[in-house]
Design a protein around this motif. Sequence first.
Motif, PDB file in Angstrom:
ATOM      1  N   VAL A 154     -11.581 -34.629   8.038  1.00 43.40           N
ATOM      2  CA  VAL A 154     -12.838 -35.355   8.245  1.00 43.40           C
ATOM      3  C   VAL A 154     -12.625 -36.608   9.086  1.00 43.40           C
ATOM      4  O   VAL A 154     -13.574 -37.151   9.657  1.00 43.40           O
ATOM      5  CB  VAL A 154     -13.496 -35.698   6.884  1.00 43.40           C
ATOM      6  CG1 VAL A 154     -12.789 -36.859   6.205  1.00 43.40           C
ATOM      7  CG2 VAL A 154     -14.981 -35.993   7.055  1.00 43.40           C
ATOM      8  N   PHE A 155     -11.372 -37.068   9.201  1.00 37.46           N
ATOM      9  CA  PHE A 155     -11.064 -38.265   9.985  1.00 37.46           C
ATOM     10  C   PHE A 155     -10.582 -37.924  11.402  1.00 37.46           C
ATOM     11  O   PHE A 155     -10.112 -38.809  12.120  1.00 37.46           O
ATOM     12  CB  PHE A 155      -9.993 -39.098   9.274  1.00 37.46           C
ATOM     13  CG  PHE A 155     -10.396 -39.522   7.893  1.00 37.46           C
ATOM     14  CD1 PHE A 155     -11.362 -40.491   7.704  1.00 37.46           C
ATOM     15  CD2 PHE A 155      -9.809 -38.949   6.767  1.00 37.46           C
ATOM     16  CE1 PHE A 155     -11.743 -40.884   6.436  1.00 37.46           C
ATOM     17  CE2 PHE A 155     -10.179 -39.328   5.493  1.00 37.46           C
ATOM     18  CZ  PHE A 155     -11.157 -40.306   5.320  1.00 37.46           C
ATOM     19  N   ALA A 156     -10.679 -36.674  11.816  1.00 40.85           N
ATOM     20  CA  ALA A 156     -10.201 -36.260  13.143  1.00 40.85           C
ATOM     21  C   ALA A 156     -10.860 -37.104  14.229  1.00 40.85           C
ATOM     22  O   ALA A 156     -12.067 -37.377  14.170  1.00 40.85           O
ATOM     23  CB  ALA A 156     -10.490 -34.785  13.365  1.00 40.85           C
ATOM     24  N   PRO A 157     -10.091 -37.523  15.258  1.00 39.63           N
ATOM     25  CA  PRO A 157     -10.622 -38.422  16.295  1.00 39.63           C
ATOM     26  C   PRO A 157     -11.475 -37.715  17.342  1.00 39.63           C
ATOM     27  O   PRO A 157     -11.303 -37.908  18.550  1.00 39.63           O
ATOM     28  CB  PRO A 157      -9.347 -39.016  16.905  1.00 39.63           C
ATOM     29  CG  PRO A 157      -8.326 -37.935  16.761  1.00 39.63           C
ATOM     30  CD  PRO A 157      -8.639 -37.261  15.445  1.00 39.63           C
ATOM     31  N   LEU A 158     -12.391 -36.870  16.887  1.00 37.08           N
ATOM     32  CA  LEU A 158     -13.299 -36.190  17.798  1.00 37.08           C
ATOM     33  C   LEU A 158     -14.394 -37.140  18.274  1.00 37.08           C
ATOM     34  O   LEU A 158     -14.802 -38.049  17.536  1.00 37.08           O
ATOM     35  CB  LEU A 158     -13.963 -35.000  17.100  1.00 37.08           C
ATOM     36  CG  LEU A 158     -13.142 -33.720  16.926  1.00 37.08           C
ATOM     37  CD1 LEU A 158     -13.912 -32.728  16.076  1.00 37.08           C
ATOM     38  CD2 LEU A 158     -12.785 -33.100  18.266  1.00 37.08           C
ATOM     39  N   THR A 159     -14.871 -36.926  19.464  1.00 39.28           N
ATOM     40  CA  THR A 159     -16.041 -37.653  19.961  1.00 39.28           C
ATOM     41  C   THR A 159     -17.216 -36.693  20.050  1.00 39.28           C
ATOM     42  O   THR A 159     -17.037 -35.473  20.103  1.00 39.28           O
ATOM     43  CB  THR A 159     -15.765 -38.263  21.349  1.00 39.28           C
ATOM     44  OG1 THR A 159     -15.386 -37.211  22.249  1.00 39.28           O
ATOM     45  CG2 THR A 159     -14.636 -39.280  21.278  1.00 39.28           C
ATOM     46  N   ASN A 160     -18.403 -37.234  20.018  1.00 44.44           N
ATOM     47  CA  ASN A 160     -19.635 -36.443  20.168  1.00 44.44           C
ATOM     48  C   ASN A 160     -19.703 -35.311  19.151  1.00 44.44           C
ATOM     49  O   ASN A 160     -19.942 -34.146  19.503  1.00 44.44           O
ATOM     50  CB  ASN A 160     -19.744 -35.895  21.596  1.00 44.44           C
ATOM     51  CG  ASN A 160     -21.151 -35.420  21.916  1.00 44.44           C
ATOM     52  OD1 ASN A 160     -22.119 -35.834  21.272  1.00 44.44           O
ATOM     53  ND2 ASN A 160     -21.269 -34.549  22.899  1.00 44.44           N
ATOM     54  N   ILE A 161     -19.488 -35.637  17.887  1.00 47.65           N
ATOM     55  CA  ILE A 161     -19.536 -34.628  16.821  1.00 47.65           C
ATOM     56  C   ILE A 161     -20.969 -34.123  16.678  1.00 47.65           C
ATOM     57  O   ILE A 161     -21.924 -34.901  16.596  1.00 47.65           O
ATOM     58  CB  ILE A 161     -19.036 -35.222  15.492  1.00 47.65           C
ATOM     59  CG1 ILE A 161     -17.559 -35.585  15.596  1.00 47.65           C
ATOM     60  CG2 ILE A 161     -19.251 -34.245  14.338  1.00 47.65           C
ATOM     61  CD1 ILE A 161     -17.017 -36.313  14.387  1.00 47.65           C
ATOM     62  N   GLY A 162     -21.111 -32.799  16.624  1.00 51.43           N
ATOM     63  CA  GLY A 162     -22.424 -32.207  16.441  1.00 51.43           C
ATOM     64  C   GLY A 162     -22.595 -31.510  15.110  1.00 51.43           C
ATOM     65  O   GLY A 162     -23.713 -31.258  14.662  1.00 51.43           O
ATOM     66  N   LEU A 163     -21.455 -31.182  14.450  1.00 47.95           N
ATOM     67  CA  LEU A 163     -21.518 -30.420  13.197  1.00 47.95           C
ATOM     68  C   LEU A 163     -20.262 -30.664  12.385  1.00 47.95           C
ATOM     69  O   LEU A 163     -19.155 -30.653  12.928  1.00 47.95           O
ATOM     70  CB  LEU A 163     -21.651 -28.917  13.514  1.00 47.95           C
ATOM     71  CG  LEU A 163     -21.573 -27.933  12.344  1.00 47.95           C
ATOM     72  CD1 LEU A 163     -22.783 -28.084  11.421  1.00 47.95           C
ATOM     73  CD2 LEU A 163     -21.470 -26.491  12.856  1.00 47.95           C
TER      74      LEU A 163
END
Length: 805
Positions: free
Chosen positions: A377-386
């Motif tokens: 849940v802490f992954a450094p993703l950007t622009n999370i949509g789901l």
Amino acid sequence: MYKTADIVVENAAFGFDHAYSYAIPDDLDGIARPGCRVRVPFGRGDKTRTGMILSTAQAETPGRNIKAVAAVLDAEPLLDEQGLVLLRYLKEQTFCTWFDALRLLIPAGIDIKPRYIYSLSPGYDQRDFSLFQRDIITGLEGKKGVREEALGKTLGIEADNADFSALLDAGVVRREEELRQRILDEKLCMVRLVPEPPDTPLTKKQREAVAFLEENGDVSLKELCYYTAMTRAVPDRLVKIGVLDYYDTPRLRNPYERADEAVTQAPALSPGQAAALAALEALLDDPKPALLYGVTGSGKTEVFLALIRTVLERGRSVIVMVPEIALTAQTVRAFHARFGSRVAVLHSALSLGERMDEWKRIKAGDADIVIGTRSAVFAPLTNIGLIVMDEEQEHTYHAERSPRFHARDVARFRCARSDALLLLCSATPSVESYYHAKKGTYALVPLKERFGDAVLPDVYTVDMRFAENLSLSHTFSARLLDELHYNLEHGEQSILLLNRRGYSTLVRCPSCGAVEECPHCSVSLTYHTANASLVCHYCGFTKKKPVKCAGCGGDMIQYTGFGTQKLEEELGALYPAARVLRVDMDTTLTKFSHEKLFSAFSAGEYDIMIGTQMVAKGLHFPRVTLVGVLAADQLLYAMDFRSFERAFSLLTQVAGRSGRGTRRGRALIQTYSPDNPVIALAANQDYPGFYAQEIRSRELHLYPPFCTMAGVGFVGIRLEEVMKWAGLFLEEFRRAAADYPGLPIRVLGPVAADTLKVSGKYRQKLIVKCRNTKNMRALLDHMLAWFYQNCKTVSAFVDMYYDRI
């Protein structure tokens, strides 16, 4: 103008864990940015520590006695703006330290570890030294430096030795700090042609190597040797004569680089699945949390796989969480087959280097789907949509060590900030989630039937109180043995659930009644046949199988109770030709062990699988037509207000592993309490009925979702001290609560924790029924600050997701 930074430092005591202002030197201006780690002087001795920059600001004048940043450790910020927001959220919500929160957001392998090296200062003042100091100086003479950990071996002293410290203070000995990353980047040896090589005659093999590089450009040394069928001796010689050049390039470790990346076509959805997908796709435009509630085998995974495809087509990224490492293998395989190399994986079974490199790949934007356990849940993703939480009811989404967070709440926070959809999936949702769905806070999306021709299994209870139901083993009922025999005769697979590992759960002397107990924990030891030892399942203490009673000397030691090892042994005796697989913590210690075992079972290499709760949920084995649950009653009577919920969920989920293919499934639940409504409802797969009963009980006794149940824990070496400070905490809490009028609070305790002593430390607890509001958190934060200001012998913590009664 002067530039300053607000910085938090590692290893700060709770009362001192706040941001400190530091000056940014001119040479670090533009380099020291929010989200970067730094080295800063801290405390009276100005010993350097690692810190994290939270923010920077301009100041007209330098602050009084303000210290300066010594070094910046990161060329680029590790945390972006969203990461810093998440860091603050964890600090405020979970009562942890700043660096405890930071360790969730960056991989452990990227940690910077300082190493201190001591040497003689050049031209130090000659003066009188003690005999011991002269020995230290002599030991350092002629050496470039001695590492701190080698002082004992080299000089026979520790770093805090008084004579050695005096030499440091006098400037005779100097200390230099060397910083090393905990896990170094993996390097790939590359080969290239030298621009102007010498005119040297070459052998045939050497000419082939040069020709290959002229045609293909720079390649790895491994590729050069493979495609030209030569040993390394050939390029080594070419490097030596100046024709070729070696250089290193960073290479990201990928634990799944051999995974099949052939993207497969998605199967056609059933009408029910298509309706669920349409409802969820509509929520993407106006997100609110959604609960995808479907019976076991209804095809929830295919629905959210199709939803993920829609999210990716919109240029947004996705996080998918599973409750246990045991489920990641099957999930990752399905995602690789559908999305190929766009998938990254984060969980604790990966090596530190693999986790670090997967994190780097995500941060660089090379993966837009992240699969993992709660830390994903802490992954450094950007622009999370789901964000998808599969089996959302599982307790493993709650971290029981600092920071004590629940992945569902973190996911809800991230989705709210990113305008993303949070999708909770389960056949047996948590009571809280279903309550919010019934109220309309969550969107409820049902799947009422199994996918395809599969139907729900027939579930039967076996009353173990009656002799006619027992077999000679007393572990298996006669009915279960008949069903196992039928499956073996017809080539069908079976799963047996026993949520106890080991062989015998109690070892005692019948003469004096003494029980073999752990010396460090207040629990009995479990006998394991694999190493002929008694093992503590709390702290890991191990001792050899006793020959005589240590108390009375009796040699008739009794081994009672049974675990998965004993079950495996009995099945081997009953069915010698049966291929039996045991899956528990003892057989899944090695890397990718879950994947190997489950793949072997799925391929039909085993007839019967015995396991603990890791075999009960989320797994799909079409050949399984029988599930047996042994010792179902132990699930009902835990010291936990969720015990009925967890028992219902586990029984329903494990029964759902049966009959997922073309053949009808059966499930047998062995119990001494067949009339218990939880077992009856689970046998009927009746979640709405269970929810109606459970929600009435929760409201009557004031348990979540009708309150927040916070736990305050106290841990220390001396029981008297722990009990004393738990009582003092309660007294101060009552006084402090008067400053926060209007807070609804009920306090229970303090009382002993469920297991009084663990790893040599005694534990007490205080339960606070409240509302998780800003004022309530401020009160608890104040109480922890008061506690650590006054108490030095006992530690305390607050857990806002406590579930023990």
